[in-house]
Scaffold this motif. Structure first.
Motif, PDB file in Angstrom:
ATOM      1  N   ASP A  39       0.838  -1.203   0.000  1.00  0.00           N
ATOM      2  CA  ASP A  39       0.000   0.000   0.000  1.00  0.00           C
ATOM      3  C   ASP A  39       0.871   1.250   0.000  1.00  0.00           C
ATOM      4  O   ASP A  39       2.102   1.177   0.149  1.00  0.00           O
ATOM      5  CB  ASP A  39      -0.985   0.019   1.181  1.00  0.00           C
ATOM      6  N   ILE A  40       0.229   2.393  -0.139  1.00  0.00           N
ATOM      7  CA  ILE A  40       0.977   3.648  -0.283  1.00  0.00           C
ATOM      8  C   ILE A  40       1.746   3.972   0.999  1.00  0.00           C
ATOM      9  O   ILE A  40       2.847   4.529   0.959  1.00  0.00           O
ATOM     10  CB  ILE A  40       0.028   4.792  -0.712  1.00  0.00           C
ATOM     11  N   GLY A  41       1.177   3.549   2.146  1.00  0.00           N
ATOM     12  CA  GLY A  41       1.851   3.787   3.423  1.00  0.00           C
ATOM     13  C   GLY A  41       3.205   3.102   3.464  1.00  0.00           C
ATOM     14  O   GLY A  41       4.164   3.633   4.018  1.00  0.00           O
ATOM     15  N   SER A  42       3.278   1.914   2.834  1.00  0.00           N
ATOM     16  CA  SER A  42       4.536   1.161   2.887  1.00  0.00           C
ATOM     17  C   SER A  42       5.649   1.896   2.140  1.00  0.00           C
ATOM     18  O   SER A  42       6.830   1.742   2.454  1.00  0.00           O
ATOM     19  CB  SER A  42       4.340  -0.255   2.329  1.00  0.00           C
ATOM     20  N   THR A  43       5.278   2.698   1.162  1.00  0.00           N
ATOM     21  CA  THR A  43       6.279   3.493   0.448  1.00  0.00           C
ATOM     22  C   THR A  43       6.894   4.517   1.397  1.00  0.00           C
ATOM     23  O   THR A  43       8.114   4.692   1.471  1.00  0.00           O
ATOM     24  CB  THR A  43       5.626   4.244  -0.740  1.00  0.00           C
ATOM     25  N   PHE A  44       6.012   5.190   2.156  1.00  0.00           N
ATOM     26  CA  PHE A  44       6.488   6.208   3.094  1.00  0.00           C
ATOM     27  C   PHE A  44       7.325   5.580   4.207  1.00  0.00           C
ATOM     28  O   PHE A  44       8.331   6.144   4.635  1.00  0.00           O
ATOM     29  CB  PHE A  44       5.310   6.987   3.677  1.00  0.00           C
ATOM     30  N   VAL A  45       6.885   4.391   4.659  1.00  0.00           N
ATOM     31  CA  VAL A  45       7.643   3.711   5.712  1.00  0.00           C
ATOM     32  C   VAL A  45       9.020   3.307   5.186  1.00  0.00           C
ATOM     33  O   VAL A  45      10.038   3.512   5.846  1.00  0.00           O
ATOM     34  CB  VAL A  45       6.859   2.473   6.230  1.00  0.00           C
ATOM     35  N   ALA A  46       9.037   2.757   3.952  1.00  0.00           N
ATOM     36  CA  ALA A  46      10.313   2.281   3.394  1.00  0.00           C
ATOM     37  C   ALA A  46      11.316   3.417   3.257  1.00  0.00           C
ATOM     38  O   ALA A  46      12.466   3.316   3.702  1.00  0.00           O
ATOM     39  CB  ALA A  46      10.073   1.620   2.042  1.00  0.00           C
ATOM     40  N   VAL A  47      10.882   4.529   2.678  1.00  0.00           N
ATOM     41  CA  VAL A  47      11.824   5.639   2.489  1.00  0.00           C
ATOM     42  C   VAL A  47      12.144   6.291   3.834  1.00  0.00           C
ATOM     43  O   VAL A  47      13.302   6.664   4.106  1.00  0.00           O
ATOM     44  CB  VAL A  47      11.308   6.658   1.441  1.00  0.00           C
ATOM     45  N   GLY A  48      11.146   6.347   4.717  1.00  0.00           N
ATOM     46  CA  GLY A  48      11.353   6.940   6.049  1.00  0.00           C
ATOM     47  C   GLY A  48      12.394   6.157   6.835  1.00  0.00           C
ATOM     48  O   GLY A  48      13.290   6.742   7.455  1.00  0.00           O
ATOM     49  N   ASN A  49      12.281   4.819   6.812  1.00  0.00           N
ATOM     50  CA  ASN A  49      13.254   3.984   7.529  1.00  0.00           C
ATOM     51  C   ASN A  49      14.663   4.216   7.016  1.00  0.00           C
ATOM     52  O   ASN A  49      15.628   4.230   7.771  1.00  0.00           O
ATOM     53  CB  ASN A  49      12.905   2.496   7.354  1.00  0.00           C
ATOM     54  N   MET A  50      14.776   4.399   5.727  1.00  0.00           N
ATOM     55  CA  MET A  50      16.090   4.572   5.112  1.00  0.00           C
ATOM     56  C   MET A  50      16.743   5.884   5.525  1.00  0.00           C
ATOM     57  O   MET A  50      17.972   5.976   5.626  1.00  0.00           O
ATOM     58  CB  MET A  50      15.968   4.534   3.584  1.00  0.00           C
ATOM     59  N   VAL A  51      15.922   6.915   5.740  1.00  0.00           N
ATOM     60  CA  VAL A  51      16.515   8.217   6.063  1.00  0.00           C
ATOM     61  C   VAL A  51      16.257   8.633   7.515  1.00  0.00           C
ATOM     62  O   VAL A  51      16.563   9.747   7.914  1.00  0.00           O
ATOM     63  CB  VAL A  51      16.017   9.326   5.084  1.00  0.00           C
ATOM     64  N   GLY A  52      15.657   7.699   8.299  1.00  0.00           N
ATOM     65  CA  GLY A  52      15.438   7.969   9.721  1.00  0.00           C
ATOM     66  C   GLY A  52      14.384   9.018   9.989  1.00  0.00           C
ATOM     67  O   GLY A  52      14.493   9.805  10.936  1.00  0.00           O
ATOM     68  N   LEU A  53      13.334   9.066   9.163  1.00  0.00           N
ATOM     69  CA  LEU A  53      12.258  10.042   9.362  1.00  0.00           C
ATOM     70  C   LEU A  53      10.903   9.333   9.332  1.00  0.00           C
ATOM     71  O   LEU A  53      10.761   8.290   8.695  1.00  0.00           O
ATOM     72  CB  LEU A  53      12.270  11.089   8.242  1.00  0.00           C
ATOM     73  N   ASP A  54       9.923   9.928  10.020  1.00  0.00           N
ATOM     74  CA  ASP A  54       8.561   9.383   9.976  1.00  0.00           C
ATOM     75  C   ASP A  54       7.761  10.177   8.951  1.00  0.00           C
ATOM     76  O   ASP A  54       7.214  11.231   9.252  1.00  0.00           O
ATOM     77  CB  ASP A  54       7.916   9.471  11.364  1.00  0.00           C
ATOM     78  N   LEU A  55       7.688   9.667   7.748  1.00  0.00           N
ATOM     79  CA  LEU A  55       6.999  10.395   6.672  1.00  0.00           C
ATOM     80  C   LEU A  55       5.483  10.348   6.807  1.00  0.00           C
ATOM     81  O   LEU A  55       4.763  11.025   6.078  1.00  0.00           O
ATOM     82  CB  LEU A  55       7.409   9.846   5.296  1.00  0.00           C
ATOM     83  N   LEU A  56       5.003   9.515   7.741  1.00  0.00           N
ATOM     84  CA  LEU A  56       3.554   9.452   7.948  1.00  0.00           C
ATOM     85  C   LEU A  56       3.091  10.476   8.980  1.00  0.00           C
ATOM     86  O   LEU A  56       1.895  10.700   9.150  1.00  0.00           O
ATOM     87  CB  LEU A  56       3.135   8.041   8.388  1.00  0.00           C
ATOM     88  N   ALA A  57       4.069  11.086   9.683  1.00  0.00           N
ATOM     89  CA  ALA A  57       3.713  12.081  10.706  1.00  0.00           C
ATOM     90  C   ALA A  57       3.162  13.326  10.024  1.00  0.00           C
ATOM     91  O   ALA A  57       3.691  13.774   9.006  1.00  0.00           O
ATOM     92  CB  ALA A  57       4.948  12.436  11.529  1.00  0.00           C
ATOM     93  N   LYS A  58       2.070  13.876  10.593  1.00  0.00           N
ATOM     94  CA  LYS A  58       1.468  15.075  10.002  1.00  0.00           C
ATOM     95  C   LYS A  58       2.169  16.321  10.553  1.00  0.00           C
ATOM     96  O   LYS A  58       2.633  16.338  11.689  1.00  0.00           O
ATOM     97  CB  LYS A  58      -0.024  15.144  10.351  1.00  0.00           C
ATOM     98  N   LYS A  59       2.216  17.330   9.745  1.00  0.00           N
ATOM     99  CA  LYS A  59       2.827  18.606  10.123  1.00  0.00           C
ATOM    100  C   LYS A  59       2.055  19.239  11.287  1.00  0.00           C
ATOM    101  O   LYS A  59       0.820  19.207  11.284  1.00  0.00           O
ATOM    102  CB  LYS A  59       2.719  19.510   8.892  1.00  0.00           C
ATOM    103  N   ASP A  60       2.797  19.774  12.280  1.00  0.00           N
ATOM    104  CA  ASP A  60       2.119  20.505  13.369  1.00  0.00           C
ATOM    105  C   ASP A  60       1.533  21.790  12.809  1.00  0.00           C
ATOM    106  O   ASP A  60       2.207  22.521  12.093  1.00  0.00           O
ATOM    107  CB  ASP A  60       3.126  20.862  14.465  1.00  0.00           C
ATOM    108  N   LYS A  61       0.257  22.051  13.139  1.00  0.00           N
ATOM    109  CA  LYS A  61      -0.386  23.248  12.589  1.00  0.00           C
ATOM    110  C   LYS A  61       0.058  24.494  13.349  1.00  0.00           C
ATOM    111  O   LYS A  61       0.328  24.457  14.499  1.00  0.00           O
ATOM    112  CB  LYS A  61      -1.914  23.114  12.669  1.00  0.00           C
TER     113      LYS A  61
END
Ligand SMILES: NC(=O)c1ccc[n+]([C@@H]2O[C@H](COP(=O)([O-])OP(=O)(O)OC[C@H]3O[C@@H](n4cnc5c(N)ncnc54)[C@H](O)[C@@H]3O)[C@@H](O)[C@H]2O)c1
Length: 307
Positions: A285-307
């Motif tokens: 799923d699309i989430g797995s793309t964000f997790v895969a790249v996030g793990n590689m660069v040490g970031l949580d790409l699924l985290a939402k921006k603080d408003k």
């Protein structure tokens, strides 16, 4: 294993005047469904129209005591097909997007018309029928939708740039509707059939045509449309009584880090590793793309921006 029945269910099968569509329509009717047999009745390359195709399948269904009504509209006017279901049977539960034809040509020789006609029937047609049925399915908390892709849509095929692009679009449509419909029990799945029909009779001999009779595809469609089936968003290859699920796979990839700009030469130097599937994983799923790249660069790409 309980018998799969469709009592009180209304099914639209598009392109049901022959080939795969006819086989689906007959089986749904045998299992108690009320069937809208849609077919424009054109040629294998999308020319002409004729009401006989749909009428003859309705006659076949009525001959064994089944319930069916014909509709002769092009799937491009999907709302009229859904209207036929509502006017005659009062509801719509299942849509089998099956209508289609081929206009095979190498990309060099392909004309705009070959491209447009294929997109009109496969993509716009499936969109229009499903879009018109969608609100009914959402409101009643039940729906099953089948999209028909092709091996050409999954893998590409010489001489089928138009067809493979259109069939690929149906993969995206089916997967997204699976996500959007899930909460309301409206499930979408995509099938890539292999069947002896007028679309394939020019390339296969009689032995192969017999072994790939459309009837061998039908059990998958019946299973996916069962109200007890929880399969949603799947892609299946099916033919000659062979049933298989297809998924995408992602290589582990190579992360260079984001501190410095990576050059094309650096990418080229790691090409074998980038394309190495030794440590691959299913890409579901699309989430797995964000997790895969996030793990590689040490970031949580699924985290939402603080408003
Ligand atoms: N036969 C195969 O091996 C194969 C492989 C991959 C995908 N498919 C897909 O399966 C589906 C069924 O193909 P088939 O092999 O049974 O072919 P087929 O030609 O026997 O059946 C297709 C039916 O769709 C109808 N149709 C065409 N345009 C229409 C329109 N605008 N509105 C309503 N009806 C229309 C035709 O009149 C025909 O009866 C198609 O979408 C095809 O692309 C078939």
């Amino acid at each position: 294993m309980s018998n799969i029945r469709f009592y009180d269910k209304v099914v639209i099968v598009t392109g049901a005047g022959g080939g795969l569509g006819r086989a689906y329509a007959l089986e749904f009717a045998k299992r108690g469904a009320k069937v809208v047999v849609n077919d424009l009745g054109g040629s294998g390359s999308g020319e002409g129209e004729n009401s006989r195709a749909a009428d003859s399948v309705v006659d076949e269904i009525k001959a064994f005591g089944g319930d069916a009504v014909a509709n002769y509209d092009s799937v491009e006017f999907g709302e009229k097909i859904v209207e036929t279901a509502i006017d005659n049977f009062g509801r719509i539960d299942i849509v089998i997007n099956n209508a289609g034809f081929l206009r095979d040509k190498s990309f060099t020789k392909m004309q705009d018309n070959d491209w447009d006609m294929i997109f009109n029937v496969h993509v716009d047609g499936a969109y229009k029928v499903t879009k018109a049925a969608w609100p009914y399915m959402q409101a009643q908390g039940f729906g099953r939708v089948i999209f028909t892709t092709s091996a050409a849509g999954i893998y590409g095929n010489f001489g089928q740039a138009n067809y493979s692009a259109a069939k690929s679009a149906l993969l995206g449509l089916g997967k997204t509707l699976a996500i959007e419909g899930a909460r309301k029990n409206v499930f979408s799945n995509v099938i890539a059939p292999i069947a002896g029909s007028r679309l394939t009779e020019t390339i296969w001999d009689d032995e192969i045509l017999k072994a790939t009779s459309p009837e061998y595809v039908v059990p998958l469609v019946i299973k996916l449309c069962d109200e007890n089936s929880d399969e949603n968003g799947g892609v299946f290859e099916v033919g000659a009584s062979w049933f298989a699920k297809v998924r995408t796979e992602r290589s582990k990839g190579v992360a260079f880090g984001v501190k410095d700009q990576v050059s094309a030469e650096q990418v080229a130097s790691r090409w074998e590793d980038i394309c190495d599937f030794e440590q691959s994983e299913p890409a579901l799923d699309i989430g797995s793309t964000f997790v895969a790249v996030g793990n590689m660069v040490g970031l949580d790409l699924l985290a939402k921006k603080d408003k």
